[in-house]
Design a protein around this motif. Structure first.
Motif, short mmCIF file in Angstrom:
data_model
loop_
_atom_site.label_atom_id
_atom_site.label_comp_id
_atom_site.label_asym_id
_atom_site.label_seq_id
_atom_site.Cartn_x
_atom_site.Cartn_y
_atom_site.Cartn_z
N TRP A 168 2.56 -7.30 -9.75
CA TRP A 168 2.94 -6.82 -11.07
C TRP A 168 1.85 -5.99 -11.72
N ILE A 169 0.59 -6.34 -11.51
CA ILE A 169 -0.51 -5.51 -12.01
C ILE A 169 -0.45 -4.13 -11.35
N GLY A 170 -0.17 -4.12 -10.04
CA GLY A 170 -0.03 -2.85 -9.33
C GLY A 170 1.10 -2.01 -9.86
N VAL A 171 2.25 -2.62 -10.10
CA VAL A 171 3.40 -1.89 -10.62
C VAL A 171 3.11 -1.35 -12.01
N ALA A 186 -3.90 4.77 -10.43
CA ALA A 186 -3.08 4.83 -9.23
C ALA A 186 -3.73 4.08 -8.08
N GLY A 187 -5.04 4.22 -7.93
CA GLY A 187 -5.74 3.51 -6.87
C GLY A 187 -5.67 2.01 -7.04
N ILE A 188 -5.87 1.56 -8.27
CA ILE A 188 -5.76 0.13 -8.56
C ILE A 188 -4.33 -0.35 -8.29
N GLY A 189 -3.36 0.45 -8.69
CA GLY A 189 -1.96 0.07 -8.49
C GLY A 189 -1.58 -0.06 -7.03
N VAL A 190 -2.00 0.89 -6.22
CA VAL A 190 -1.66 0.84 -4.78
C VAL A 190 -2.34 -0.35 -4.11
N ASN A 195 3.43 5.88 -2.31
CA ASN A 195 2.63 6.24 -3.49
C ASN A 195 1.26 6.75 -3.08
N LEU A 196 0.64 6.09 -2.12
CA LEU A 196 -0.67 6.50 -1.64
C LEU A 196 -0.61 7.92 -1.08
N LEU A 197 0.41 8.22 -0.30
CA LEU A 197 0.51 9.55 0.31
C LEU A 197 0.79 10.64 -0.71
N PHE A 198 1.59 10.35 -1.71
CA PHE A 198 1.91 11.38 -2.71
C PHE A 198 0.77 11.59 -3.70
N ILE A 199 0.13 10.52 -4.13
CA ILE A 199 -0.90 10.64 -5.16
C ILE A 199 -2.24 11.06 -4.55
#
Length: 150
Positions: free
Chosen positions: A127-130, A15-19, A60-64
Motif C-alpha cells: 500500500w505504501i508503494g501504491v 516512483a522508486g520508493i513505490g516500485v 512501472n519500472l520500465l516506463f518511469i
C-alpha cells in the motif's frame, strides 16, 4: 514545503520508493493467521495475485526509469517488447500500470475478508508503494519534462 514539492517534481524518488515497496510487498508476509497456537504467514509471492503485482511493478519500472534501464541493460531494448517500450516517448505512459496497481490493491483488500490485525508487513509495504506511485502520477500529470533527474 514548496521546496519539497519542487524537489519531488524534479526527481523520481517517489516512483522508486513505490516500485521497491510493491516488489517487497509481494515477498513479505501479506496476511498472518494464528490458529490453535500456530502462526501461518501467507505471502503473495506464491500466488497469481503476487505475480500480477510484480508484473505491474516491473511495468512501472520500465516506463518511469526507461533511461536507467537502457543505460544498464541496453540489450533489453533489442527485443520486440523492449522496442515497443522504447518507442513510447510519453512520460504519462506509467499512468496505466499505476492505475492497474491501485485497482488491484483495492481488489485484494476487498477480496480478503480478514480482520485488520491479520495484515502483515507485505500488506503495508504494498500500500505504501501504491500510494507513492499514485502520488508520483498526480505530481507529474502536467509535467511533460522527459529529462528528469534521478
Amino acid at each position: 514545503m514548496n521546496n519539497v514539492l519542487d524537489k519531488l517534481k524534479n526527481t523520481r524518488l517517489l516512483a522508486g520508493i513505490g516500485v521497491v515497496c510493491m516488489i517487497l510487498g509481494t515477498m513479505f508476509s501479506y496476511v498472518s493467521y494464528n490458529i490453535f497456537g500456530y502462526v501461518y504467514d501467507i505471502a503473495l509471492w506464491d500466488y497469481l495475485e503476487g505475480k500480477i503485482i510484480l508484473i505491474i511493478a516491473i511495468a512501472n519500472l520500465l516506463f518511469i526509469f526507461k533511461d536507467v534501464v537502457e543505460k544498464y541493460i541496453p540489450s533489453f531494448f533489442n527485443t520486440s517488447l523492449g522496442k515497443k517500450i522504447k518507442d513510447i516517448n510519453n512520460p504519462k505512459a506509467s499512468l496505466v500500470p499505476t492505475l492497474l496497481g491501485a485497482a488491484f490493491a483495492i481488489y485484494l483488500t476487498l477480496k480478503l475478508d480478514v480482520e485488520f490485525s491479520a495484515y502483515s508487513l507485505g500488506f503495508y509495504s504494498m500500500w505504501i508503494g501504491v500510494i507513492c506511485l499514485v502520488a508520483y502520477a498526480i505530481i507529474h500529470k502536467n509535467n511533460d519534462n522527459y529529462e528528469m533527474k534521478m
